[in-house]
Design a protein around this motif. Structure first.
Motif, mmCIF file in Angstrom:
data_model
loop_
_atom_site.group_PDB
_atom_site.id
_atom_site.type_symbol
_atom_site.label_atom_id
_atom_site.label_comp_id
_atom_site.label_asym_id
_atom_site.label_seq_id
_atom_site.Cartn_x
_atom_site.Cartn_y
_atom_site.Cartn_z
ATOM 1 N N VAL A 344 0.853 -1.189 0.000
ATOM 2 C CA VAL A 344 0.000 0.000 0.000
ATOM 3 C C VAL A 344 0.887 1.237 0.000
ATOM 4 O O VAL A 344 1.747 1.389 0.877
ATOM 5 C CB VAL A 344 -0.935 0.021 1.228
ATOM 6 N N LYS A 345 0.670 2.082 -0.998
ATOM 7 C CA LYS A 345 1.406 3.342 -1.088
ATOM 8 C C LYS A 345 0.422 4.479 -0.901
ATOM 9 O O LYS A 345 -0.530 4.630 -1.672
ATOM 10 C CB LYS A 345 2.103 3.462 -2.446
ATOM 11 N N ASP A 346 0.635 5.272 0.127
ATOM 12 C CA ASP A 346 -0.293 6.364 0.421
ATOM 13 C C ASP A 346 -0.389 7.353 -0.725
ATOM 14 O O ASP A 346 -1.436 7.985 -0.921
ATOM 15 C CB ASP A 346 0.162 7.076 1.702
ATOM 16 N N SER A 347 0.675 7.512 -1.454
ATOM 17 C CA SER A 347 0.659 8.462 -2.564
ATOM 18 C C SER A 347 -0.106 7.935 -3.776
ATOM 19 O O SER A 347 -0.439 8.692 -4.681
ATOM 20 C CB SER A 347 2.091 8.811 -2.974
ATOM 21 N N ASP A 348 -0.401 6.640 -3.786
ATOM 22 C CA ASP A 348 -1.108 6.008 -4.909
ATOM 23 C C ASP A 348 -2.544 5.737 -4.475
ATOM 24 O O ASP A 348 -2.814 4.852 -3.654
ATOM 25 C CB ASP A 348 -0.397 4.701 -5.296
ATOM 26 N N HIS A 349 -3.488 6.490 -5.051
ATOM 27 C CA HIS A 349 -4.896 6.359 -4.674
ATOM 28 C C HIS A 349 -5.422 4.958 -4.986
ATOM 29 O O HIS A 349 -6.168 4.366 -4.196
ATOM 30 C CB HIS A 349 -5.713 7.420 -5.421
ATOM 31 N N HIS A 350 -5.049 4.407 -6.118
ATOM 32 C CA HIS A 350 -5.508 3.069 -6.489
ATOM 33 C C HIS A 350 -5.000 2.021 -5.501
ATOM 34 O O HIS A 350 -5.711 1.063 -5.181
ATOM 35 C CB HIS A 350 -5.029 2.733 -7.898
ATOM 36 N N SER A 351 -3.760 2.203 -5.017
ATOM 37 C CA SER A 351 -3.201 1.256 -4.057
ATOM 38 C C SER A 351 -4.004 1.250 -2.766
ATOM 39 O O SER A 351 -4.309 0.202 -2.200
ATOM 40 C CB SER A 351 -1.738 1.613 -3.766
ATOM 41 N N VAL A 352 -4.353 2.421 -2.286
ATOM 42 C CA VAL A 352 -5.151 2.523 -1.055
ATOM 43 C C VAL A 352 -6.541 1.927 -1.275
ATOM 44 O O VAL A 352 -7.066 1.173 -0.435
ATOM 45 C CB VAL A 352 -5.237 3.999 -0.622
ATOM 46 N N GLN A 353 -7.153 2.258 -2.407
ATOM 47 C CA GLN A 353 -8.485 1.751 -2.708
ATOM 48 C C GLN A 353 -8.489 0.235 -2.865
ATOM 49 O O GLN A 353 -9.437 -0.447 -2.457
ATOM 50 C CB GLN A 353 -9.000 2.411 -3.991
ATOM 51 N N ASN A 354 -7.444 -0.300 -3.458
ATOM 52 C CA ASN A 354 -7.344 -1.752 -3.641
ATOM 53 C C ASN A 354 -7.403 -2.454 -2.292
ATOM 54 O O ASN A 354 -8.119 -3.439 -2.108
ATOM 55 C CB ASN A 354 -6.044 -2.078 -4.367
ATOM 56 N N HIS A 355 -6.643 -1.947 -1.308
ATOM 57 C CA HIS A 355 -6.610 -2.532 0.028
ATOM 58 C C HIS A 355 -7.980 -2.429 0.695
ATOM 59 O O HIS A 355 -8.489 -3.397 1.276
ATOM 60 C CB HIS A 355 -5.534 -1.823 0.859
ATOM 61 N N SER A 356 -8.580 -1.269 0.605
ATOM 62 C CA SER A 356 -9.872 -1.033 1.255
ATOM 63 C C SER A 356 -10.967 -1.896 0.646
ATOM 64 O O SER A 356 -11.780 -2.506 1.360
ATOM 65 C CB SER A 356 -10.228 0.452 1.143
ATOM 66 N N LEU A 357 -11.014 -1.981 -0.665
ATOM 67 C CA LEU A 357 -12.042 -2.769 -1.337
ATOM 68 C C LEU A 357 -11.896 -4.252 -1.028
ATOM 69 O O LEU A 357 -12.909 -4.971 -0.896
ATOM 70 C CB LEU A 357 -11.981 -2.522 -2.841
#
Length: 1700
Positions: A344-357
């Motif tokens: 998870v990279k905080d600067s990458d919105h898709h990375s954060v969303q991937n984890h959350s989803l």
């Protein structure tokens, strides 16, 4: 436009708010203007150009009419004829104008058509395409339907619409007012889906489709609240969605990682919510497989996760996921876990969303399939992959609240957690701890399996753990979830020691928190659960033990005490009982904490701290005042001693704690019971036995009689067969147990004695009696081991007794009985072996009774000492003991045991000395038997005892009574001889004994002086030490020498001399050393010197040991140093050449400074005297012998200091002797001295001369002036010094070496010596002194010596008829001229010096050097005058027939020219300098390399003065191989100067050398003349001069040297050739030029020049006239050539031969 449209327009405008670029180059702008002028009216075109070329959009630009917009559109229609930049700028302005103006629908329709047509026609790309899309969107905001309807316009029936149109529609579908177009648009898009093949088209279609599905979902979600109605029903929309899904999968390839796939996933995810749930559930299987394919294709995780989540979410809306989804659950979970493991990279919105989803998907699945999901999550938690485990923990933590907390679930979760704990993967720890913390909040830690988790947490929180700080912090939070009783129980578990600090801090914090809440943490509830929680007694014991080492891990003590403080009162059953305990702790514990704060681990006194803890515990127990509680505490302590305490220090404290606890009790029966209990505990280890003894001693301080009675009862097992438990053991263990019990009893008695402060002494005699009875009535078999056990135990008791000063006040009759018993045990020990420490221990016990009365009588003392000495000293040697041992360990043990036994004997003897100091001699007499034994080991041991006894006496420092040594002389002689005993250790011990005896005598002497009132001799006691006496009989004799008279000294030497020939090397060496010592200290007091010298020399000629011989010579050296005038003449009178013994004696005389100086002074005196009898004129032999002696003395390296002190005088004396020797007619092959060569080489014989010369060299080497020897070798000084004729030259060169290598102080010392003998009547001394005197002036400091009239002396010597004196005087003047100020003074003596230039060679050379130095070091202009004044006399020396004179004069000339050049020589000086050219050019033809070299140097300086710089390098590098070539180059250059007068003068000067008596000069002169005329154009030379040349050369036709005759003929022949060629070369050209001169009236220049006349110098205007004539002549010749058509050759006039 409505508000929403305006807002969207503003956002769209912001996207392109950057100012547009300018319209390209000026040429393009002009073309655009022409184009616009043709197509538009003038006003429109102008407006277009103005707006298009503007770089900014202003309000004025925006305020335009509809007419202007139409103009823009017309401009766009011709965009194909415009540049891309112009179109780009037009679209930007159009977009802005549309967004900022309300437009009519027809205008919008028209503009849309134009834009679409433009896109279809031009197919724009990049930024132009984006701007087209933006313009369409701006139009769509005005009227969405206009743009949307363009999708199915007639233009596009058979083709795909432009991409930018699709993109614009996809964005416009979200706008207000677009809902009525959703259905029809979707219908059209379904057709496009089947047609799209290219990536860009597919992406554009995706834009439309994405807008459709999202907008549809939005309108369906709003339902009736929506103001707009779609043009399609929900059922139809569902069908469209399903068809779209099928078309996408059937028509498009969605199995690779691409942008199309990603956008398709986004669309499909929204389609799930539009498809009816039953149909969607049926698609779950193939959708799952498709997702797995996409994951294999590495599609971006976010798009896959989002799509999976939307599928699950859409299915969950129906309340049940369906069978298909359940069957694919494991695959879906696997995919989700994999997606969850992505970083998870905080600067990458898709990375954060991937984890959350992914987590949300798990959450929904868990709600749908609870049990199955828990099983799958646990399966991942129990895997070996850290990433999967962490992901599973995260999921479980997220879904935990939704899971029913059943007992089965708890057990399963705990099982999984335990598995993770067992694996303990480091990457998992942080997530696991978070999970455990959550479990703890739900009371999972209270489960039976919770202890495993708690232990794991404790392990992670240990103080020496390498975990990060946040890990330990998390552990701390978890442990705070444990109950206080359980946490305190964990604190006290031994396995949690490393985590004690952190656990105790948490327990303290929890206790204080409970107290602050009013819940006082009394621990009475502990009694209710004895198996679960720790008892108060155990808790108190544990915390006290941890307080024992307060700084362990930094905070052990502080943490323990603070926990105690937080838990007080520890024994309360309710708040009222034992309140004074709490009051005590409230006072004491803070004070103890303050002590720890004030100290560190290093500064804290551990013993004091232990006492403080014991006092604290004692006071606490007194406050408790409960014997039953006390009994439980004592049992706890005993239990901890027996089972839990492995640390020796901790166990020792526990025994003390036991003692203090028991001493607190008031119940005597309980005291007796507990004493019996502790005596019955395990006592196999010494630590336990000591602990028991300490505990009993503490109890005895209150219950002494009870403790002694209990010990007596306990000791019955040693003697009572009926009741002893020892006999119940196996027989092999009975003796060991008997010894251990005995050890406990005696050790307890010793501790009680230490603590009782004298109270026990009334019972002590009974105890001693009981001690004897224990051994005599022993119930087990008595053997060696039993004896040792008994004696070791008894030793502990007697050791304590010996340290009690108060014991001397009591009488113990049993002492004598025990001493007698010990002697019996010593006699029983064998004398041929030592297998046990019985004799040693027995002697120690006797020694320990030294302070107890009654004392032992004298007879008993003698018997006792004799018994002990015999038992120890007569044992076999240690080597024998080692050989008899069965192993190396036993051998070493035997040696160690013997050493300890010997020490015990020594302590016993020292004890007896203390009791009777006056009997020291008596004890030494007892050792005499073994001191004189033939056995090495007995002598060694006896000497060791003697040394220690004497040492103990010397250190005792109690000489109130006099200690007499009647046989002191015998003792000293014996000890001195033993210092060289064959056994080295005996030597060492003897040295110690001697030193101790010396100290005793010295102390007695000091006491005697004090009694007489005399001053004490300071520093005398520090002169000697045992190390000095070791193997050093010399120092022994030196130390005791002051105690003998002169007769005793002499007799001692004469008698000791006999020992020199002893066959034992060490004995003979000891004799020699003893002689050396007394000769050094009392040598001047010796009598019978001659007898001693002859005796020593006689024995030296025998075959003595090398060391003995060396020491005997040293003794004779010391004797010679003290009696030089009696010893040295005796040795000098020995016949030459001397033997090795005599030579070695002289060498030894050079090893001691005092002797060396004394002997050298005597020898120098002999050398300085007249060497022969005035009457007989015979040569004396003694001076020759002196040189032999000096050869040996100076060849050593130890006489440097003495030589430096006598260096100048010794040097002059030996040089004087050398002068005398070389003038003697010594017999041929006379050998006076043989110098030993190296190994394998022969000795070198020396006659008187070579011997004296060798001494000269050795003087320099010994004085550390080796540089002088090197200098002398380089300048052949030694050869000169051995020749009477050149002796003074050798001295002169030697003095030069001294000046260069010696310090000025040495030079002045020599000057002061020779100044007194400058006018000696002795010719030899006078030559030597004056030579030194003259050459010493080479050094500036000598020349500047104040008060010396150097110049007058030197002039006087130069005027003497002796050539040597002349040379010496001139050398001195030459040296004097080197120094500042002297040169000017000496210029007045130049005429005087000039007269010496025609003298003998060496005198002439010195005169040249003197004149050279005067000129070279002169500073005034008159230096040139001086040079001119001597040049006439110096010039002939350049060609002197004596090579040395020639070289000297030539070299001097070079230096003079260098100096003269600095003063800018004038015409006169230059004339003199020119006169040296021919002599130098003649000499350079010499075959002597040194002459050539000197000439090259002089000519180099000559060219610098005259200015012939081009020849400087030529002369500088002249060698013997090219000197003739150099001469030829010089002659060429000379003629080339065009100075005909100079050439003539040089030739005239060379004529003078044609008559020289030296054939070389005659030949050289002819060479010079021939090479010079070779370069002269002889046609220009007058016939008389030519004739003169021919006559001069022809005068040598009849020279006696044939080579010269041949050279003359050759030269004349060449001269004739030059003259003939010059005459024949007169051509028509020269005749023509003469006629021309006549015609023009110009006077022709003379054709013939005189070499040997003075001619006027040619002026510059003459040169110009010549140039003009020749220029005119060339022009005339050219005219003649043209006129007569013939060529006339022009030959230029040159000086030189035609061949060059």
């Amino acid at each position: 436009m409505d508000d929403s449209s305006v807002g969207q327009a503003e956002s769209l405008q912001a996207v392109s708010s950057q100012p547009p670029p300018h319209w390209g180059s000026s040429r393009a702008s002009r073309a655009a203007e022409r184009l616009q002028a043709r197509r538009f009216p003038s006003g429109q075109a102008e407006l277009f150009i103005v707006m298009g070329s503007s770089s900014e959009i202003t309000e004025r630009n925006l305020d335009v009419s509809e007419k202007n917009i139409e103009d823009f559109m017309e401009a766009l229609q011709v965009a194909g004829q415009l540049s891309a930049d112009n179109v780009l700028q037009t679209l930007k302005l159009l977009k802005v104008k549309i967004l900022n103006n309300k437009m009519a629908t027809p205008l919008c329709q028209k503009m849309t058509d134009i834009i679409v047509d433009y896109m279809k026609t031009m197919k724009p790309e990049g930024e132009l395409e984006e701007l087209c899309t933006a313009v369409l969107m701006a139009l769509g905001f005005q009227s969405p339907g206009i743009v949307i309807f363009k999708l199915w316009d007639r233009w596009h029936q058979n083709n795909l619409p432009p991409n930018c149109l699709l993109v614009a529609v996809g964005k416009l579908i979200f706008c207000k007012g677009a809902a009525p177009y959703i259905g029809v648009t979707w219908e059209y898009i379904l057709r496009l889906l089947r047609m799209a093949q290219k990536k860009d088209v597919m992406l554009a279609v995706c834009h439309v489709l994405k807008g459709l599905v999202i907008s549809s979902r939005k309108h369906l979600d709003l339902g009736t609240e929506n103001d707009e109605l779609m043009d399609i029903t929900q059922e139809a929309l569902s069908i469209k969605a399903y068809l779209t899904l099928r078309v996408l999968f059937n028509r498009w390839s969605l199995k690779s990682n691409s942008k199309v796939t990603e956008q398709a996933l986004v669309i499909i995810g929204h389609l799930f919510f539009l498809i009816p749930p039953p149909k969607l559930k049926n698609q779950a299987n193939w959708l799952t497989r498709w997702f797995m394919t996409l994951m294999s294709a590495k599609v971006a995780p976010f798009y896959i996760t989002q799509c999976i989540f939307q599928l699950i979410d859409a299915l969950a809306l129906s309340g049940y996921g369906g069978i298909n989804l359940q069957s694919q659950l494991e695959n879906i979970v696997g995919m989700l876990f994999k997606q969850l493991s992505e970083t998870v990279k905080d600067s990458d919105h898709h990375s954060v969303q991937n984890h959350s989803l992914a987590l949300r998907a798990f959450y929904i699945l868990t709600k749908l399939y609870n049990d199955q999901m828990i099983s799958l999550i646990r399966k991942n938690m129990e895997s070996k992959d850290p990433v999967r485990i962490v992901s599973a923990i995260q999921v479980f933590t997220d879904v935990f609240q939704e899971v029913p907390q059943t007992e089965q679930l708890k057990n399963e979760v705990m099982h999984s957690v335990i598995i993770m704990i067992q694996e303990d993967l480091k990457p998992v720890r942080r997530a696991l701890l978070n999970f455990i913390e959550m479990l703890g909040q739900h009371d999972y830690l209270a489960l039976p399996q919770g202890n495993i988790i708690i232990n794991y947490i404790i392990k992670l929180s240990e103080s020496d753990c390498s975990n990060e700080e946040d890990i330990q912090l998390m552990c701390s939070k978890i442990l705070q979830l444990v109950s206080l009783p359980k946490l305190i129980t964990l604190v006290c578990q031994p396995s949690n020691t490393l985590a004690f600090v952190s656990l105790s801090k948490m327990a303290t914090k929890m206790a204080l928190r409970a107290r602050s809440l009013g819940q006082v943490p009394y621990l009475s509830s502990f009694h209710l659960k004895p198996t679960q929680f720790i008892s108060p007694q155990k808790l108190l014991t544990h915390l006290l033990m941890f307080s024992l080492k307060p700084y362990r891990e930094g905070e052990f003590g502080v943490s323990s005490l603070r926990l105690l403080h937080a838990l007080h009162p520890i024994t309360s059953l309710h708040p009222v009982i034992n309140s004074n305990v709490g009051q005590l702790w409230m006072k004491e514990i803070p004070e103890m904490l303050q002590i720890l704060d004030d100290h560190t681990e290093k500064s804290l006194n551990q013993e004091v701290w232990e006492d403080r803890l014991l006092q604290f515990s004692s006071q606490s127990l007194l406050a408790i005042d409960d014997d039953s509680w006390l009994e439980q505490l004592i049992k706890v302590v005993l239990e901890r001693i027996n089972y839990f305490s492995d640390d020796d220090e901790e166990k020792a404290f526990l025994y003390k704690f036991f003692g203090f606890t028991l001493r607190t009790s008031r119940n005597i029966k309980m005291v007796q019971m507990m004493l019996s209990s502790i005596l019955q505990t395990s006592h196999k280890e010494l630590q336990d036995r000591k602990g028991i003894a300490v505990a009993l001693s503490i109890v005895s301080m209150k219950y002494l009689k009870v403790t002694l009675d209990q010990l007596q009862v306990y000791s019955a097992i040693l003697t009572d067969k009926n009741s002893s438990s020892i006999l119940k053991l196996m027989k092999e263990h009975q003796q060991r147990e008997w010894g251990l019990v005995c050890n406990i009893i005696y050790l307890s008695y010793s501790k009680i004695i230490s603590e009782s402060k004298g109270a026990i002494f009334m019972y002590l005699d009974d105890i001693l009696a009981m001690v004897l009875q224990h051994y005599r009535n022993c119930i087990v078999e008595k053997d060696k081991n039993l004896k040792l056990e008994y004696l070791d135990a008894l030793t502990q008791l007697t050791n304590i007794l010996s340290s009690q000063t108060v014991a001397f006040q009591f009488k113990f009759p049993q002492k004598l009985e025990i001493v007698t018993f010990m002697m019996e045990l010593i006699r029983e020990e064998p004398l041929n072996s030592i297998s046990s420490s019985i004799r040693q221990t027995a002697m120690n016990i006797i020694t320990n009774f030294r302070k107890l009365r009654p004392l032992i009588e004298l007879e008993e003392r003698t018997e006792l000492l004799g018994t002990c000495c015999k038992s120890v000293l007569c044992l076999p040697p240690t080597e024998v003991l080692q050989k008899e041992a069965s192993s190396s360990q036993e051998a070493q043990a035997a040696v160690d045991l013997f050493t300890e036994t010997l020490q015990s004997l020594l302590r016993l003897m020292e004890t007896l000395i203390v009791e009777m100091p006056s009997r020291i001699q008596h004890y030494l007499e007892l050792l005499d038997r073994w001191l004189n034994s033939q056995k090495d080991n007995e002598r060694e041991r006896a000497m060791w005892c003697a040394a220690r006894i004497l040492g103990f006496t010397a250190k005792w420092n109690n000489f109130g009574m006099e200690i007499k040594f009647p046989w002191l002389g015998c003792l000293v002689r014996l000890l001195a001889m033993r210092c060289q005993d064959p056994v080295d250790n005996i030597c060492f011990l003897s040295s110690q004994a001697v030193y101790n005896l010396y100290c005793i005598l010295l102390l007695q002497k000091q006491m005697g002086r004090k009694k007489q009132g005399l001053w004490e001799e300071e520093g005398k006691s520090d002169v000697y030490s045992a190390n000095v006496f070791y193997n050093n009989t010399f120092e022994i004799g030196k130390a005791f020498a002051e105690y003998f008279t002169e007769v005793q000294l002499t007799n001692l030497v004469l008698t000791t001399m006999e020992g020199l020939t002893d066959s034992r090397a060490k004995v003979s060496l000891a004799a020699a050393q003893l002689m050396s010592a007394v000769m050094k200290e009392r040598g001047r007091d010796m009598i019978k010197i001659e007898e001693i010298v002859e005796g020593i020399v006689e024995r030296l000629n025998l075959q003595l040991e090398p060391n003995t011989k060396e020491e005997a010579m040293r003794a004779l050296c010391l004797l010679a140093g003290n009696n030089t005038h009696r010893v040295v003449p005796m040795l000098l009178n020995k016949t030459l050449p001397w033997d090795r013994t005599n030579l070695a004696l002289w060498k030894v005389f050079g090893t001691r400074r005092e002797t060396t100086i004394s002997v050298l002074q005597l020898l120098i005196g002999i050398l300085e005297k007249l060497h022969f009898n005035e009457e007989t004129r015979e040569m004396a032999i003694q001076p020759v012998a002196v040189t032999c002696a000096l050869c040996e003395m100076l060849s050593g390296s130890l006489c440097q200091e003495a030589i430096q002190e006598l260096y100048p005088r010794l040097l002059l004396a030996i040089l004087y002797h050398l002068y005398w020797v070389i003038e003697q007619s010594a017999p041929q092959k006379m050998v006076i001295y043989n110098k030993e060569g190296g190994p394998g080489s022969k000795s070198k014989p020396f006659d008187p001369t070579s011997c004296a010369l060798e001494v000269v060299k050795l003087v320099f080497v010994a004085a550390e002036y080796e540089g002088v020897v090197v200098y002398a070798n380089q300048h052949h000084c030694w050869d000169l010094l051995t020749c009477p004729k050149f002796y003074y030259i050798g001295v002169m060169d030697l003095t030069s070496g001294i000046v260069k290598n010696c310090e000025p102080a040495i030079l002045h010392r020599i000057l002061n010596l020779i100044r007194n003998i400058l006018h000696s009547s002795n010719y030899h001394w006078r030559i030597l002194a004056r030579t030194f005197y003259a050459q010493l002036l080479w050094h500036r400091s000598v020349a500047q010596t104040v008060g010396q009239d150097f110049l007058d002396n030197l002039i006087k010597w130069a005027k003497e008829p002796s050539l040597i004196m002349k040379e010496v005087g001139l050398r001195g003047i030459s040296n004097l001229a080197l120094h500042p100020g002297q040169s000017e003074t000496l210029k007045g003596h130049v005429p005087f010096l000039r007269d010496f230039l025609k003298n003998e060679a060496r005198v002439t050379m010195q005169a040249v050097k003197s004149l050279r130095n005067i000129i070279c070091h002169g500073k005034g202009q008159n230096t040139k005058v001086v040079f001119c004044s001597i040049s006439k006399q110096l010039r002939p020396l350049i060609n002197d027939e004596r090579d040395l004179v020639k070289i000297s004069a030539t070299s001097a000339l070079g230096h003079m020219l260098q100096r003269v050049d600095k003063f800018k020589p004038g015409a006169i000086t230059r004339r003199e300098i020119y006169s040296f050219l021919v002599p130098l050019l003649l000499s350079i033809q010499d075959n002597n390399i040194e002459v050539v070299k000197a000439c090259g140097g002089a000519l180099t300086e000559w060219t610098k003065v005259i200015g012939w710089s081009s020849l400087t390098q030529t002369f500088r590098h002249t060698t013997l191989s090219d000197h003739i070539q150099v001469l030829e180059e010089t002659c060429k250059y000379l003629v080339g100067t065009n100075k005909i007068q100079l050439v003539g003068e040089c030739l005239s000067q060379s004529f003078g050398f044609l008559t020289s008596p030296q054939s070389f000069l005659r030949s050289a002169a002819i060479n010079f003349i021939g090479l010079t005329i070779k370069r002269i154009n002889m046609k220009r030379i007058h016939e008389d001069d030519v004739e003169l040349l021919q006559n001069a050369i022809g005068s040598l036709r009849n020279d006696p040297v044939e080579s010269i005759q041949a050279l003359v003929i050759t030269t004349l022949k060449k001269l004739d050739e030059y003259v003939y060629l010059g005459s024949a070369s007169t051509s028509r050209m020269s005749q023509l030029s003469n006629n021309i001169f006549k015609v023009t009236g110009m006077k022709a220049s003379e054709r013939k020049k005189r070499l040997f006349k003075t001619v006027k110098q040619e002026r510059d205007d003459d040169d110009n006239q010549k140039n003009n004539i020749w220029n005119w002549l060339r022009g005339l010749l050219n005219s003649l050539h043209n006129r007569h058509s013939r060529r006339v050759k022009n030959i230029p006039l040159i000086i030189g031969n035609s061949d060059k």
